[in-house]
Write a protein that holds these residues in place. Structure first.
Motif, PDB file in Angstrom:
ATOM      1  N   PRO A  51       9.733  -3.105  -2.938  1.00 21.94           N
ATOM      2  CA  PRO A  51       8.722  -3.835  -3.695  1.00 21.94           C
ATOM      3  C   PRO A  51       7.346  -3.693  -3.066  1.00 21.94           C
ATOM      4  N   CYS A  52       6.375  -4.201  -3.788  1.00 24.62           N
ATOM      5  CA  CYS A  52       4.989  -4.185  -3.331  1.00 24.62           C
ATOM      6  C   CYS A  52       4.338  -5.454  -3.877  1.00 24.62           C
ATOM      7  N   ALA A  53       3.854  -6.331  -3.000  1.00 20.87           N
ATOM      8  CA  ALA A  53       3.074  -7.479  -3.465  1.00 20.87           C
ATOM      9  C   ALA A  53       1.756  -6.967  -4.030  1.00 20.87           C
ATOM     10  N   ILE A  54       1.310  -7.564  -5.134  1.00 16.94           N
ATOM     11  CA  ILE A  54       0.095  -7.077  -5.795  1.00 16.94           C
ATOM     12  C   ILE A  54      -0.932  -8.205  -5.914  1.00 16.94           C
ATOM     13  N   ASP A  55      -2.153  -7.812  -6.216  1.00 19.90           N
ATOM     14  CA  ASP A  55      -3.254  -8.766  -6.275  1.00 19.90           C
ATOM     15  C   ASP A  55      -3.309  -9.495  -7.615  1.00 19.90           C
ATOM     16  N   ARG A  56      -2.190 -10.085  -7.999  1.00 23.56           N
ATOM     17  CA  ARG A  56      -2.085 -11.026  -9.109  1.00 23.56           C
ATOM     18  C   ARG A  56      -1.368 -12.241  -8.544  1.00 23.56           C
ATOM     19  N   ASP A  57      -1.976 -13.422  -8.657  1.00 27.00           N
ATOM     20  CA  ASP A  57      -1.543 -14.577  -7.880  1.00 27.00           C
ATOM     21  C   ASP A  57      -1.241 -15.794  -8.734  1.00 27.00           C
ATOM     22  N   THR A  58      -0.436 -16.691  -8.156  1.00 26.86           N
ATOM     23  CA  THR A  58      -0.363 -18.082  -8.588  1.00 26.86           C
ATOM     24  C   THR A  58      -1.055 -18.914  -7.520  1.00 26.86           C
ATOM     25  N   ALA A 185       6.445 -13.391  -0.117  1.00 30.28           N
ATOM     26  CA  ALA A 185       6.249 -14.026   1.188  1.00 30.28           C
ATOM     27  C   ALA A 185       5.728 -13.070   2.243  1.00 30.28           C
ATOM     28  N   LEU A 186       6.158 -11.799   2.186  1.00 34.22           N
ATOM     29  CA  LEU A 186       5.935 -10.883   3.307  1.00 34.22           C
ATOM     30  C   LEU A 186       5.073  -9.671   2.955  1.00 34.22           C
ATOM     31  N   GLY A 187       4.391  -9.710   1.830  1.00 32.55           N
ATOM     32  CA  GLY A 187       3.564  -8.578   1.438  1.00 32.55           C
ATOM     33  C   GLY A 187       2.560  -8.177   2.508  1.00 32.55           C
ATOM     34  N   VAL A 188       2.270  -6.881   2.581  1.00 32.08           N
ATOM     35  CA  VAL A 188       1.296  -6.319   3.530  1.00 32.08           C
ATOM     36  C   VAL A 188       0.277  -5.522   2.721  1.00 32.08           C
ATOM     37  N   ALA A 189      -0.989  -5.848   2.891  1.00 34.29           N
ATOM     38  CA  ALA A 189      -2.037  -5.153   2.144  1.00 34.29           C
ATOM     39  C   ALA A 189      -1.964  -3.650   2.394  1.00 34.29           C
ATOM     40  N   GLY A 190      -2.049  -2.867   1.307  1.00 29.72           N
ATOM     41  CA  GLY A 190      -2.035  -1.418   1.422  1.00 29.72           C
ATOM     42  C   GLY A 190      -0.675  -0.797   1.606  1.00 29.72           C
ATOM     43  N   ALA A 192       3.756  -0.798   0.591  1.00 30.16           N
ATOM     44  CA  ALA A 192       4.997  -1.258  -0.019  1.00 30.16           C
ATOM     45  C   ALA A 192       5.914  -1.745   1.099  1.00 30.16           C
ATOM     46  N   LEU A 193       7.037  -2.345   0.726  1.00 29.40           N
ATOM     47  CA  LEU A 193       7.988  -2.853   1.710  1.00 29.40           C
ATOM     48  C   LEU A 193       9.342  -2.208   1.471  1.00 29.40           C
ATOM     49  N   LEU A 194       9.890  -1.547   2.488  1.00 29.80           N
ATOM     50  CA  LEU A 194      11.281  -1.112   2.423  1.00 29.80           C
ATOM     51  C   LEU A 194      12.115  -2.286   2.900  1.00 29.80           C
ATOM     52  N   LEU A 195      12.796  -2.918   1.960  1.00 25.89           N
ATOM     53  CA  LEU A 195      13.504  -4.162   2.220  1.00 25.89           C
ATOM     54  C   LEU A 195      15.003  -3.921   2.291  1.00 25.89           C
ATOM     55  N   ASP A 196      15.591  -4.252   3.426  1.00 23.40           N
ATOM     56  CA  ASP A 196      17.042  -4.262   3.576  1.00 23.40           C
ATOM     57  C   ASP A 196      17.516  -5.627   3.103  1.00 23.40           C
ATOM     58  N   CYS A 197      18.159  -5.667   1.944  1.00 21.70           N
ATOM     59  CA  CYS A 197      18.502  -6.946   1.327  1.00 21.70           C
ATOM     60  C   CYS A 197      19.726  -7.604   1.957  1.00 21.70           C
ATOM     61  N   PRO A 204       7.072  -2.094   6.513  1.00 19.27           N
ATOM     62  CA  PRO A 204       5.920  -1.755   5.673  1.00 19.27           C
ATOM     63  C   PRO A 204       5.759  -0.236   5.587  1.00 19.27           C
ATOM     64  N   ILE A 205       5.598   0.274   4.375  1.00 19.02           N
ATOM     65  CA  ILE A 205       5.451   1.711   4.133  1.00 19.02           C
ATOM     66  C   ILE A 205       4.084   1.930   3.490  1.00 19.02           C
ATOM     67  N   PRO A 206       3.192   2.679   4.159  1.00 19.06           N
ATOM     68  CA  PRO A 206       1.847   2.845   3.586  1.00 19.06           C
ATOM     69  C   PRO A 206       1.890   3.616   2.273  1.00 19.06           C
ATOM     70  N   LEU A 207       1.102   3.147   1.328  1.00 20.18           N
ATOM     71  CA  LEU A 207       0.978   3.871   0.071  1.00 20.18           C
ATOM     72  C   LEU A 207       0.202   5.164   0.308  1.00 20.18           C
ATOM     73  N   PRO A 208       0.563   6.245  -0.365  1.00 16.77           N
ATOM     74  CA  PRO A 208      -0.161   7.508  -0.163  1.00 16.77           C
ATOM     75  C   PRO A 208      -1.655   7.357  -0.450  1.00 16.77           C
ATOM     76  N   ALA A 209      -2.460   8.068   0.325  1.00 17.38           N
ATOM     77  CA  ALA A 209      -3.910   7.992   0.155  1.00 17.38           C
ATOM     78  C   ALA A 209      -4.325   8.431  -1.249  1.00 17.38           C
ATOM     79  N   ASN A 210      -5.354   7.769  -1.775  1.00 12.93           N
ATOM     80  CA  ASN A 210      -5.936   8.119  -3.081  1.00 12.93           C
ATOM     81  C   ASN A 210      -4.937   8.020  -4.222  1.00 12.93           C
ATOM     82  N   THR A 211      -3.943   7.130  -4.046  1.00  9.03           N
ATOM     83  CA  THR A 211      -2.947   6.903  -5.085  1.00  9.03           C
ATOM     84  C   THR A 211      -3.142   5.519  -5.686  1.00  9.03           C
ATOM     85  N   ALA A 212      -3.216   5.460  -7.012  1.00  8.64           N
ATOM     86  CA  ALA A 212      -3.370   4.183  -7.711  1.00  8.64           C
ATOM     87  C   ALA A 212      -2.001   3.597  -8.048  1.00  8.64           C
TER      88      ALA A 212
END
Length: 389
Positions: A51-58, A185-190, A192-197, A204-212
């Motif tokens: 998953p990836c926490a995104i900049d849409r909030d409650t 709860a655990l999102g990291v800016a920039g 995604a998260l490789l989560l072992d459930c 934390p896995i960095p998103l590729p540069a210049n990728t939307a």
């Protein structure tokens, strides 16, 4: 809860609080939505997800009361409100669905032995409901953060995520795994998260540069509680029992080759999706670290096909939308349905320079079965839940 206005959730929560309660809030908390890049329905099978926490909030504006009454205002639901006593939080019979998430968090935190007093809460958000971005987990975590601040205690992010999951399972009626709450709860800016459930370890896995990161709302709403989500979970549990393992996470190639064919045909297909999508998560992490966009695209396409053919949680309009976006991206990234299924959003990873072309293609080539245009959100990977200054 969601709102189409451009006024930020923070401002709406504060303004709604002042109108409803006649004073200013003492505390503000927020929690992000999430989008799942790959690994769908793998969480409750103890596999991997990304998953990836995104900049849409409650956002929750809050203040304490001097009694045990919780007053809640839903700024985005035409000012709907509710009241309940802390001691009665676990009695959700007759409560609207949105209130059950709030009651559930109060009840679960008290089950954990944490003191919860009365409070005034005003809730606002910009997370589209029914779009597969987990507005419910965002709500749970934002409420949990507000209650922690008001009552003078802290709860570690993983523990708060597990509290949110229990609130949704026990009080809101959806047997979700922990992916949504852990993401919020655990999102990291920039990243995604490789989560072992199983272990709840997060890399934390960095998103590729210049990728939307594009989240494309199909405008086909779905409700997890009312969909076949819980049935899929039961089918996965049946597959694990038939294979003699604790969870589908434990199925290796040897076991699958020996015993997979003994399962009921439908159950076997459900299991095959979980096993392969969990493995795709680890491959996706490697591809992202290397910036291998063609591999990322291939894995996302395979995941979508698996959800369509084996897990049967897509719908034709979503299939068409994902294919349309993939056609624009080509080998430079990928697109797939994201979320629990039966509607919601398509997630796409694409070069920043393709965003306008994708918007134009979606506007020209897609309509929901009700004739609605899709909405394209260009998102940023966000940090996790917490208090706002």
């Amino acid at each position: 809860m969601s709102q189409t206005t451009t006024t930020p959730p923070r401002e709406r929560a504060v303004q709604g609080f002042a109108r409803a309660f006649g004073v200013q809030p003492q505390q503000l908390s927020r929690a992000p939505a999430r989008v799942n890049l790959i690994g769908e329905h793998t969480d409750y099978n103890e596999g991997y997800a990304m998953p990836c926490a995104i900049d849409r909030d409650t956002v929750v504006a809050a203040a304490p009361r001097d009694d045990d009454v919780v007053e809640v205002l839903a700024c985005d639901l035409d000012g709907a409100s509710a009241r309940f006593r802390v001691d009665d939080a676990s009695d959700v019979a007759g409560s609207p669905q949105w209130v059950r998430y709030v009651q559930g968090m109060v009840a679960v935190l008290r089950e954990r032995g944490l003191p919860v007093r009365g409070a005034q809460l005003a809730i606002a958000g910009n997370v589209p409901q029914g779009a597969g971005l987990s507005s419910s987990a965002s709500l749970e975590l934002a409420v949990g953060q507000a209650l922690a601040s008001l009552n003078g205690w802290q709860l570690a992010p993983r523990a708060m995520a597990l509290a949110g999951q229990r609130a949704e399972n026990a009080y809101a009626g959806c047997q979700c795994g922990v992916l949504d709450q852990m993401s919020s709860a655990l999102g990291v800016a920039g990243h995604a998260l490789l989560l072992d459930c199983r272990s709840l370890d997060v890399q934390p896995i960095p998103l590729p540069a210049n990728t939307a990161v594009l989240v494309i709302d199909s405008k086909i709403q779905r409700g997890l509680v009312d969909s076949e989500y819980n049935l899929r979970r039961q089918q996965c549990e049946a597959a694990a029992a038939g294979l003699g393992v604790k969870a589908l996470r434990d199925v290796d190639d040897d076991l699958w080759s020996r015993r997979g064919g003994t399962l009921d045909l439908v159950v076997r297909r459900r299991a095959r999706h979980i096993i392969t999508d969990s493995r795709r998560c680890e491959l996706m992490a490697d591809a992202m670290r290397q910036g291998d966009l063609p591999a990322i695209g291939r894995l996302m396409r395979e995941s979508h096909w698996s959800m369509r053919d084996d897990f049967e949680i897509t719908v034709p309009a979503i299939d068409a939308l994902a294919a349309l976006v993939q056609g624009v991206i080509g080998d430079a990234g990928g697109a797939r349905m994201t979320g629990g299924g039966f509607g919601g959003c398509v997630i796409a990873l694409a070069p920043v320079g393709q965003v306008d072309e994708i918007r134009a293609a979606v506007a020209a080539g897609y309509r929901s079965p009700q004739g609605r245009e899709a909405e394209v959100h260009v998102c940023a990977a966000s940090h996790g839940a917490g208090s706002l200054a």
